[in-house]
Design an enzyme around this catalytic site. Structure first.
Site, PDB file in Angstrom:
ATOM      1  N   ASP A 173       0.839  -1.204   0.000  1.00  0.00           N
ATOM      2  CA  ASP A 173       0.000   0.000   0.000  1.00  0.00           C
ATOM      3  C   ASP A 173       0.875   1.255   0.000  1.00  0.00           C
ATOM      4  O   ASP A 173       1.816   1.361   0.788  1.00  0.00           O
ATOM      5  CB  ASP A 173      -0.896   0.038   1.232  1.00  0.00           C
ATOM      6  N   ASP A 191      -5.458   2.587   1.563  1.00  0.00           N
ATOM      7  CA  ASP A 191      -6.243   1.562   2.247  1.00  0.00           C
ATOM      8  C   ASP A 191      -6.510   1.920   3.707  1.00  0.00           C
ATOM      9  O   ASP A 191      -5.610   2.415   4.415  1.00  0.00           O
ATOM     10  CB  ASP A 191      -5.517   0.217   2.199  1.00  0.00           C
ATOM     11  N   ARG A 236     -11.726  -0.532  -7.263  1.00  0.00           N
ATOM     12  CA  ARG A 236     -11.572   0.018  -5.914  1.00  0.00           C
ATOM     13  C   ARG A 236     -11.250   1.517  -5.956  1.00  0.00           C
ATOM     14  O   ARG A 236     -10.170   1.953  -5.559  1.00  0.00           O
ATOM     15  CB  ARG A 236     -10.502  -0.723  -5.120  1.00  0.00           C
ATOM     16  N   ASP A 247      -0.411  -3.529  -4.531  1.00  0.00           N
ATOM     17  CA  ASP A 247      -1.727  -3.691  -3.921  1.00  0.00           C
ATOM     18  C   ASP A 247      -2.483  -2.373  -4.026  1.00  0.00           C
ATOM     19  O   ASP A 247      -2.640  -1.832  -5.106  1.00  0.00           O
ATOM     20  CB  ASP A 247      -1.598  -4.179  -2.483  1.00  0.00           C
TER      21      ASP A 247
END
Length: 522
Positions: free
Chosen positions: A161, A194, A243, A190
């Protein structure tokens, strides 16, 4: 489920690769930490002020960032860390101390509070090194680039992240950042942004997220529903597979964002989440809003959005797109003030403001990017509020009428130059004064019981008039910003009952000398 980023990335990244190989970093103006003040949900729960009022230090390596955190008196001592240069694995080591808990493979903000990290000078680039926020609160990250953080391959950092938050995180404002990868999960990356395991009251503003399989998430699984109260505004999401973000439970507010080339899905509200989606511009994308890859539905409230060349898939058991004609299926109440740019001008406004190196420019709410006045301001600003005129401060020789409540009160502060005293600001004597250890610091007046104050008068010692630049007046008990602006003199704000009031000097042309910090009820 993996949704790989295809070869479409390669051409877009070619120029970036050349720049990285030659060590070229685009020049940007010197940035003032939190110049525009926090917005969105980061203004709630007591607000987000970062390291305001504390010491300011400069760091050019990751180790120096960790040293600054570990060198504080406590884990909550306010600090602003100005970062310049490239931060990577080679210059980031673990540092130990009572006020920190760091790691060598990431910038670790763990079990701490009251910290600002801001890029200055020629820019701050966190190269293959993520920023990890864990069990922490009141954090500001501003004007930095975080790129190519991997969870597999070499080197790895922060679970892949760019910026990750988890485990009881509260009040984080991430602003004017560039978060980017060079592919998807198959290439080792990734998420870019987040939040999981009880992360709340977060704002992501004026940032660019690009070239990644995953933009970010709120909640790590369908059962991780303890997160939420997140605002996303004036951001650019470009060349993201999915996302943008993924919401599992909780509430999120998306307004005035530009979504471009969302390749598989965009805002994915699921597992009981609620998304308020206002005046965004969706372009050249697929399935920009809905519930995807699960049968656990979320909901949305939509208004004023533009869908430009957006395609929609057919509904299915695990697929519930909001389009082709998105309609609201819930209502969301927003507790903070905000002003919407018209969706038609969002691409232009976001292009001129979003990302690191944009001079912290913001929208004025009328489709016009503005360069903010240096220095922090009210953490819940209205874009229509006038900027204090630094050339016309109140006359310090014309104090308010009434009793100066500072006489006989107590005082303290965050820093003090040798030979000066906090008590000098409340002794009625213009020949004595307090100075911070450098050009910034804070001084407070305090009482043993609640006292009503609506005006203060900051009087500079003879010979130092005009030294004080940007300031904030803060209710120490609640953290609320009562006033902000530039220059000493009379400062008026709505009457408030408090036990301690703090004058924070966040910018100055030299070493300030505060002779008197007078307080008045009216």
């Amino acid at each position: 489920m993996r949704r790989p980023v295809a070869l479409r990335l390669h051409a877009a990244l070619a120029t970036m690769a050349v720049a990285a190989a030659t060590g070229v970093v685009l020049s940007m103006p010197e940035a003032a930490a939190a110049a525009s003040g926090a917005t969105g949900y980061a203004t709630q729960n007591g607000g987000t002020t970062g390291g305001a009022g504390g010491q300011t230090v400069r760091a050019t390596t990751g180790t120096q960032i960790h040293q600054a955190l570990c060198g504080r008196a406590s884990s909550s001592t306010p600090i602003t860390i100005e970062v310049e240069g490239t931060i990577n694995h080679g210059n980031t080591t673990k540092v130990s101390g009572d006020s920190c808990s760091t790691a060598a493979d990431k910038i670790e903000l763990k079990q701490i509070s009251n910290v600002t990290i801001v890029g200055v000078g020629n820019g701050a680039v966190f190269d293959q090194l993520g920023i990890h926020i864990r069990e922490s609160s009141n954090i500001i990250i501003q004007n930095v680039t975080v790129r190519n953080v991997k969870k597999s391959g070499s080197p790895t950092s922060n679970g892949g992240d760019a910026i990750g938050m988890e485990s009881g995180v509260r009040n984080v404002w991430v602003d004017h950042t560039t978060l980017e990868a060079s592919g998807g999960e198959s290439e080792g990356y990734d998420g870019l942004f987040d939040m999981k395991n009880d992360t709340q009251y977060v704002t992501l503003s004026y940032s660019t997220l690009r070239n990644s399989g995953r933009g970010g998430l709120i909640g790590s699984s369908e059962s991780d529903r303890s997160n939420g109260y997140v605002t996303f505004h004036h951001n650019l999401y470009e060349n993201i597979d999915s996302r943008a973000p993924l919401l599992r439970g909780g509430i999120a507010h998306m307004y005035n964002n530009h979504y471009k080339s969302l390749n598989e899905s965009g805002i994915n509200s699921r597992a009981g989440a609620k998304a308020k989606v206002d005046n965004n511009y969706f372009e050249d994308s697929k399935d920009v809003l809905g519930t995807f890859y699960t049968d656990q539905a979320g909901s949305w409230q939509v208004s004023g959005n533009i869908y430009d060349n957006v395609t929609w898939s057919e509904p299915g058991e695990d697929n519930n797109p909001a389009g082709p004609d998105p309609q609201s299926n819930t209502t969301v109440s927003i507790p903070y003030p905000y002003t919407l740019d018209d969706a038609s001008c969002v691409p232009e406004v976001v292009s001129g403001t979003a990302g690191a190196g944009k001079g912290l420019r913001v929208s004025d709410g009328n489709c016009s990017p503005q360069t903010p006045t240096p220095g922090p301001s009210d953490p819940t600003p209205s874009p229509t509020d006038p900027t204090p005129d630094p050339t016309d401060p109140p006359d310090p020789t014309d104090p308010p009428s009434g009793t100066n409540l500072s006489i006989g009160a107590g005082s303290d502060g965050t820093s003090k130059a040798g030979g000066t005293s906090y008590g000098n600001v409340r002794d009625g004597d213009m020949s004595t004064y307090w100075s911070p250890a450098g050009s910034t610091g804070s001084v407070s007046v305090k009482w043993g019981s609640a006292t009503t104050v609506s005006k203060i008068n900051i009087r500079e010692a003879a010979g130092s008039e005009g030294t004080i630049g940007a300031y904030r007046v803060v209710d120490h008990g609640t953290g609320a910003v009562l006033a902000s602006g530039s220059g000493a003199g009379v400062i008026t704000f709505p009457a408030v009952s408090l036990e301690k009031i703090t004058f924070q000097i966040t910018g100055a042309s030299g070493t300030p000398k505060v002779a008197e910090f007078e307080t008045y009820a009216g």
